[in-house]
Design an enzyme around this catalytic site. Structure first.
Site, PDB file in Angstrom:
ATOM      1  N   THR A   1      -4.386   0.536  -3.538  1.00  0.00           N
ATOM      2  CA  THR A   1      -5.050   1.806  -3.857  1.00  0.00           C
ATOM      3  C   THR A   1      -5.105   1.914  -5.374  1.00  0.00           C
ATOM      4  O   THR A   1      -4.081   1.675  -6.037  1.00  0.00           O
ATOM      5  CB  THR A   1      -4.245   2.967  -3.239  1.00  0.00           C
ATOM      6  OG1 THR A   1      -4.267   2.793  -1.821  1.00  0.00           O
ATOM      7  CG2 THR A   1      -4.843   4.309  -3.588  1.00  0.00           C
TER       8      THR A   1
ATOM      9  N   ASP B   1       1.253   2.873   8.584  1.00  0.00           N
ATOM     10  CA  ASP B   1       0.078   2.101   8.162  1.00  0.00           C
ATOM     11  C   ASP B   1       0.445   0.758   7.511  1.00  0.00           C
ATOM     12  O   ASP B   1       0.559   0.644   6.292  1.00  0.00           O
ATOM     13  CB  ASP B   1      -0.802   2.923   7.214  1.00  0.00           C
ATOM     14  CG  ASP B   1      -2.183   2.282   7.098  1.00  0.00           C
ATOM     15  OD1 ASP B   1      -2.390   1.192   7.663  1.00  0.00           O
ATOM     16  OD2 ASP B   1      -3.051   2.877   6.441  1.00  0.00           O
TER      17      ASP B   1
ATOM     18  N   LYS C   1       1.971   4.704  -0.948  1.00  0.00           N
ATOM     19  CA  LYS C   1       1.327   5.888  -1.539  1.00  0.00           C
ATOM     20  C   LYS C   1       1.649   7.076  -0.633  1.00  0.00           C
ATOM     21  O   LYS C   1       1.993   6.890   0.548  1.00  0.00           O
ATOM     22  CB  LYS C   1      -0.185   5.690  -1.655  1.00  0.00           C
ATOM     23  CG  LYS C   1      -0.879   5.378  -0.347  1.00  0.00           C
ATOM     24  CD  LYS C   1      -2.378   5.245  -0.546  1.00  0.00           C
ATOM     25  CE  LYS C   1      -3.052   4.821   0.739  1.00  0.00           C
ATOM     26  NZ  LYS C   1      -4.509   4.710   0.642  1.00  0.00           N
TER      27      LYS C   1
ATOM     28  N   ASP D   1       0.818  -1.216   0.000  1.00  0.00           N
ATOM     29  CA  ASP D   1       0.000   0.000   0.000  1.00  0.00           C
ATOM     30  C   ASP D   1       0.851   1.265   0.000  1.00  0.00           C
ATOM     31  O   ASP D   1       0.524   2.239   0.675  1.00  0.00           O
ATOM     32  CB  ASP D   1      -0.947  -0.016   1.207  1.00  0.00           C
ATOM     33  CG  ASP D   1      -2.173   0.876   0.974  1.00  0.00           C
ATOM     34  OD1 ASP D   1      -2.443   1.232  -0.198  1.00  0.00           O
ATOM     35  OD2 ASP D   1      -2.842   1.220   1.957  1.00  0.00           O
TER      36      ASP D   1
ATOM     37  N   ASN E   1       0.504   7.361   3.059  1.00  0.00           N
ATOM     38  CA  ASN E   1       1.043   6.488   4.108  1.00  0.00           C
ATOM     39  C   ASN E   1       2.483   6.823   4.463  1.00  0.00           C
ATOM     40  O   ASN E   1       3.157   6.050   5.139  1.00  0.00           O
ATOM     41  CB  ASN E   1       0.953   5.020   3.672  1.00  0.00           C
ATOM     42  CG  ASN E   1      -0.473   4.511   3.756  1.00  0.00           C
ATOM     43  OD1 ASN E   1      -1.311   5.128   4.404  1.00  0.00           O
ATOM     44  ND2 ASN E   1      -0.752   3.399   3.094  1.00  0.00           N
TER      45      ASN E   1
HETATM   46  N1  LIG Z   1       3.138   7.676  14.195  1.00  0.00           N
HETATM   47  C1  LIG Z   1       2.375   8.684  13.795  1.00  0.00           C
HETATM   48  N2  LIG Z   1       2.745   9.954  14.035  1.00  0.00           N
HETATM   49  C2  LIG Z   1       1.968  10.983  13.647  1.00  0.00           C
HETATM   50  N3  LIG Z   1       0.807  10.840  13.003  1.00  0.00           N
HETATM   51  C3  LIG Z   1       0.375   9.611  12.740  1.00  0.00           C
HETATM   52  C4  LIG Z   1       1.125   8.460  13.108  1.00  0.00           C
HETATM   53  N4  LIG Z   1       0.464   7.364  12.704  1.00  0.00           N
HETATM   54  C5  LIG Z   1      -0.659   7.807  12.106  1.00  0.00           C
HETATM   55  N5  LIG Z   1      -0.719   9.155  12.119  1.00  0.00           N
HETATM   56  C6  LIG Z   1      -1.769  10.018  11.575  1.00  0.00           C
HETATM   57  O1  LIG Z   1      -3.017   9.366  11.688  1.00  0.00           O
HETATM   58  C7  LIG Z   1      -3.576   9.122  10.399  1.00  0.00           C
HETATM   59  C8  LIG Z   1      -4.286   7.793  10.377  1.00  0.00           C
HETATM   60  O2  LIG Z   1      -3.370   6.755  10.703  1.00  0.00           O
HETATM   61  P1  LIG Z   1      -3.210   5.459   9.820  1.00  0.00           P
HETATM   62  O3  LIG Z   1      -2.678   5.825   8.471  1.00  0.00           O
HETATM   63  O4  LIG Z   1      -2.398   4.463  10.544  1.00  0.00           O
HETATM   64  O5  LIG Z   1      -4.722   5.094   9.725  1.00  0.00           O
HETATM   65  P2  LIG Z   1      -5.391   4.265   8.600  1.00  0.00           P
HETATM   66  O6  LIG Z   1      -4.745   4.557   7.298  1.00  0.00           O
HETATM   67  O7  LIG Z   1      -6.828   4.364   8.595  1.00  0.00           O
HETATM   68  O8  LIG Z   1      -4.936   2.965   9.205  1.00  0.00           O
HETATM   69  P3  LIG Z   1      -5.620   1.638   8.988  1.00  0.00           P
HETATM   70  O9  LIG Z   1      -5.446   1.441   7.536  1.00  0.00           O
HETATM   71  O10 LIG Z   1      -4.830   0.711   9.835  1.00  0.00           O
HETATM   72  O11 LIG Z   1      -7.000   1.828   9.440  1.00  0.00           O
HETATM   73  C9  LIG Z   1      -2.390   9.192   9.443  1.00  0.00           C
HETATM   74  O12 LIG Z   1      -2.806   9.579   8.167  1.00  0.00           O
HETATM   75  C10 LIG Z   1      -1.505  10.225  10.095  1.00  0.00           C
HETATM   76  O13 LIG Z   1      -1.888  11.535   9.735  1.00  0.00           O
END
Ligand SMILES: Nc1ncnc2c1ncn2[C@@H]1O[C@H](COP(=O)(O)OP(=O)(O)OP(=O)(O)O)[C@@H](O)[C@H]1O
Length: 701
Positions: free
Chosen positions: A540, A520, A504, A502, A507
């Site tokens: 994606t 992610d 992109k 994934d 992420n």
């Molecule tokens: N370690 C981190 N530090 C700062 N911001 C973070 C961190 N991890 C995630 N985020 C913020 O939170 C948002 C959502 O997190 P993440 O990408 O893990 O969710 P997601 O894509 O929905 O995950 P999943 O696919 O597991 O549901 C990210 O786009 C980012 O902006």
């Protein structure tokens, strides 16, 4: 053309939802349809498609609202339980799944997690790596802002005797002395010598300290400033602490591959200290700005702001200390370094020169922490920073160590009902195993009966997606830098037999300094050897490889396709086969030839893109080592890259570790709270999450 961010994870809505995009692996895209199912400018145009294939199907899991709930806490009974339950992750209902790393039952606990404390006392003989303008007026301004009255007076006296009326001010062709331009230039290299040795460090709120030091451990970066003194000699008297978990417990020298590329154990095991100076732009001669631009924190920014203010090239890196730490086996408090002076080196002065730039005195201590169970009560919640598919991501502070983290919460019931248990466990497993400087480190994970929690390093430079949207596209140098760091991240995943699937811009986060932090891991596929194939339809749309679209099974080669797609998007602003209509885009990915804008014709980047974006994976450049050897990367020293010794070409606008300005206000203005939920899961369902808890103790060698 602009695209908006995908905020939803495609395929993780409830199966009954009309908006569900969960496809069985047999569901291949209808390439004859021209429906506009993923408009470029809609919020979900970059959605991740996650599909449970049959072997990953955990649909046997059910939520029995009437059973007795005794699960959830049963896994939090100490370290040995944590290890056992980690092994028992492959529960009967998941036995067919290959998305669980085959961990060895007899794995030994190698260390205790703990706390690393660094005390910084004073620095001496700090030199500047550039010549500065002999500008008396600026030095004068610095002197009067000094917090040391006697040094200030002495400098002002010196400056007045150092006036050289023969030097002509640019704005005053007469060279006369008057209030506006009074002999601003000093002769020879006087200013260069004066600045490090005499100018004191302003400490009033109005003026930031000239010097600052970043201290990084496992991607957690802290910034400190000296209390008093001059640039040349200053007193810091600061103490900082870091939580130590798995990645710091392995020997930093143990697995640097022979070619310097094997990177599962590099980077993160070091304490990195970078000393910077906030040098006023007017003190930096144009010639130095050009020839030493790589020493400045924003040297290659293609941001509109930087273009508008081309004189602002950021802070100057004086020198670096990279200290390997081997914290294995320490079961008692230990002083690793006691009031020792360490030398700053600057490795970026060209021709493999490394020059000493002064020294700093440190004490380093490690103290094991025997508390084994964490809960949400161990954290203060500061801000909401994002939304994941199964819950919130919040900025938090760990109460005992005062460390700032990102806490990702996932609601168990949502995971189960969307049949995402396997992917969720895979995310935790990969994060706990991986150790690459460009992958966001997992510090801890724990659970309650209703929720899972991941505690990650807080990365606050913003998503690469956001920066790319703002700037349209990136320069060649900047794209190369990001792609090189990502290449090592993907390579380290592949070395663990994990496909990422994934990649992109959404992420990819930028850290405080501008390095990559891949996040992610919800679509990772585990236990995928070199030629192993899988067939889950996920990813994606813009980034899907042709073989994935053809539903013929695919290998880890899909990650190299996505790397090519990402490079193309960084350089041109759009993915290579982009279309507003998803099915048309799929057809283009499968059938259209790769086209390049004129500025890429004949470039090394074009050649690499052609090789990465081969539609037939058999003809694709499929090997990390071969990609590294491509002439696009000819100037990159990979060990230096892994050591984070290159200064990133762009530094995000981040004030300090608490700064959340790079996150969407839609989230940050929300009240941070761990919402109370009333879910009830049976013991057998709770068992599925048995291997979740992680605090560094169940680290594997
Ligand atoms: N370690 C981190 N530090 C700062 N911001 C973070 C961190 N991890 C995630 N985020 C913020 O939170 C948002 C959502 O997190 P993440 O990408 O893990 O969710 P997601 O894509 O929905 O995950 P999943 O696919 O597991 O549901 C990210 O786009 C980012 O902006």
């Amino acid at each position: 053309m602009l695209r908006l961010k995908n905020k939803f994870k495609f395929g993780t809505s409830t199966p009954s939802s009309s908006n569900s995009s969960t496809h069985d692996k047999s569901e291949s895209p209808d390439l004859n349809s021209t429906s506009n199912s993923s408009p470029r400018n809609s919020v979900d145009s970059r959605r991740t498609i996650s599909v449970n294939n049959l072997t990953e199907n955990v649909s046997k899991l059910s939520i029995d609202q009437h059973s007795n709930n005794s699960g959830g806490t049963s896994t939090q009974n100490g370290s040995s339980t944590a290890i056992n339950s980690s092994i028992s992750m492959e529960t009967p209902s998941q036995s067919a799944s290959s998305d669980v790393i085959n961990e060895q039952p007899n794995t030994t606990v190698i260390s205790n997690p703990g706390l690393l404390t660094v005390k910084i006392y004073n620095s001496n003989n700090i030199q500047l790596p550039i010549e500065i303008n002999n500008n008396k007026r600026i030095l004068h301004a610095l002197a009067i802002n000094s917090n040391n009255a006697s040094v200030s007076q002495q400098l002002l006296r010196n400056l007045s005797t150092l006036s050289t009326p023969n030097e002509v001010d640019d704005d005053n062709e007469n060279g006369g002395l008057n209030d506006n331009n009074a002999s601003e230039y000093l002769s020879g290299g006087i200013a260069t010598n004066l600045l490090p040795s005499i100018i004191t460090i302003p400490s009033e709120n109005l003026v930031k300290s000239l010097l600052y030091l970043t201290i990084e451990f496992e991607n957690n970066v802290l910034l400190i400033e000296p209390q008093k003194g001059s640039v040349n000699q200053s007193t810091w008297n600061q103490v900082v602490s870091f939580d130590v978990t798995k990645s710091s417990l392995s020997n930093p020298n143990s697995s640097n591959g022979s070619n310097g590329s094997n990177n599962n154990n590099t980077g993160s095991n070091f304490l990195n200290l970078n000393l910077f100076i906030r040098l006023p732009n007017s003190l930096i001669p144009e010639s130095e700005k050009e020839s030493k631009k790589h020493l400045f924190t924003n040297y290659n920014s293609s941001s509109p702001n930087a273009a508008a203010n081309s004189t602002n090239i950021g802070d100057l890196l004086i020198g670096t200390i990279k200290l390997p730490l081997n914290l294995k086996y320490h079961t008692k408090q230990i002083r690793l370094m006691n009031h020792e002076y360490l030398k700053f080196n600057n490795f970026n002065l060209g021709q493999n020169l490394s020059k000493e730039m002064g020294e700093i005195m440190l004490t380093i201590e490690f103290k094991p922490i025997l508390k084994t169970h964490l809960s949400i009560d161990d954290f203060d919640l500061l801000k909401v920073i994002g939304k994941g598919s199964f819950g919130k991501v919040m900025q938090v502070v760990k109460k005992d160590t005062k460390q700032i983290y990102a806490l990702k919460t996932l609601r168990k019931q949502h995971i189960v009902s969307r049949m995402e248990v396997t992917h969720t466990l895979a995310e935790r497993t990969v994060l706990a195993r991986i150790n690459n400087p460009f992958i966001v480190p997992l510090k801890f994970s724990f659970q309650s009966p209703e929720k899972l929690y991941l505690v990650l390093s807080f990365i606050n430079g913003g998503e690469l997606f956001w920066h790319l949207q703002r700037e349209g596209k990136f320069s060649m140098d900047r794209s190369r830098f990001y792609i090189a760091e990502l290449l090592t991240a993907l390579e380290s995943l592949h070395e663990l037999n994990v496909i990422y699937r994934d990649l992109k811009p959404e992420n990819i986060l930028l850290d405080y300094q501008g390095h990559i932090a891949l996040c992610d891991f919800g679509l990772c596929k585990l236990n995928m050897g070199n030629d192993d194939r899988t067939s889950t339809f996920c990813g994606t749309p813009e980034y899907l490889a042709p073989e994935l679209l053809l539903n013929q099974g695919y290998t880890r080669s899909v990650d190299w396709w996505t790397l090519g797609t990402l490079l193309y998007e960084m350089l041109t602003g759009l993915p290579p086969f982009y279309d507003d209509d998803t099915n048309t885009m799929y057809r283009k990915i499968l059938q259209n030839p790769l086209k390049f804008p004129g500025f890429l014709e004949g470039s090394d980047a074009q050649d690499l893109l052609i090789q990465l974006l081969q539609k037939d994976p058999k003809h694709r450049l499929n090997d990390a080592e071969k990609i590294r050897s491509h002439r696009f990367f000819k100037d990159i020293d990979w060990q230096k890259l892994l050591n984070k010794s290159y200064l990133p070409p762009f530094k995000p606008n981040v004030e300090n570790l608490l700064d959340t300005s790079n996150f969407d206000q839609e989230f940050t203005k929300e009240k941070p709270q761990d919402s109370v939920v009333d879910d009830f899961l049976t013991e057998s369902v709770q068992k599925q999450f048995g291997g979740w808890t992680y605090n560094g103790e169940n680290a594997f060698n």
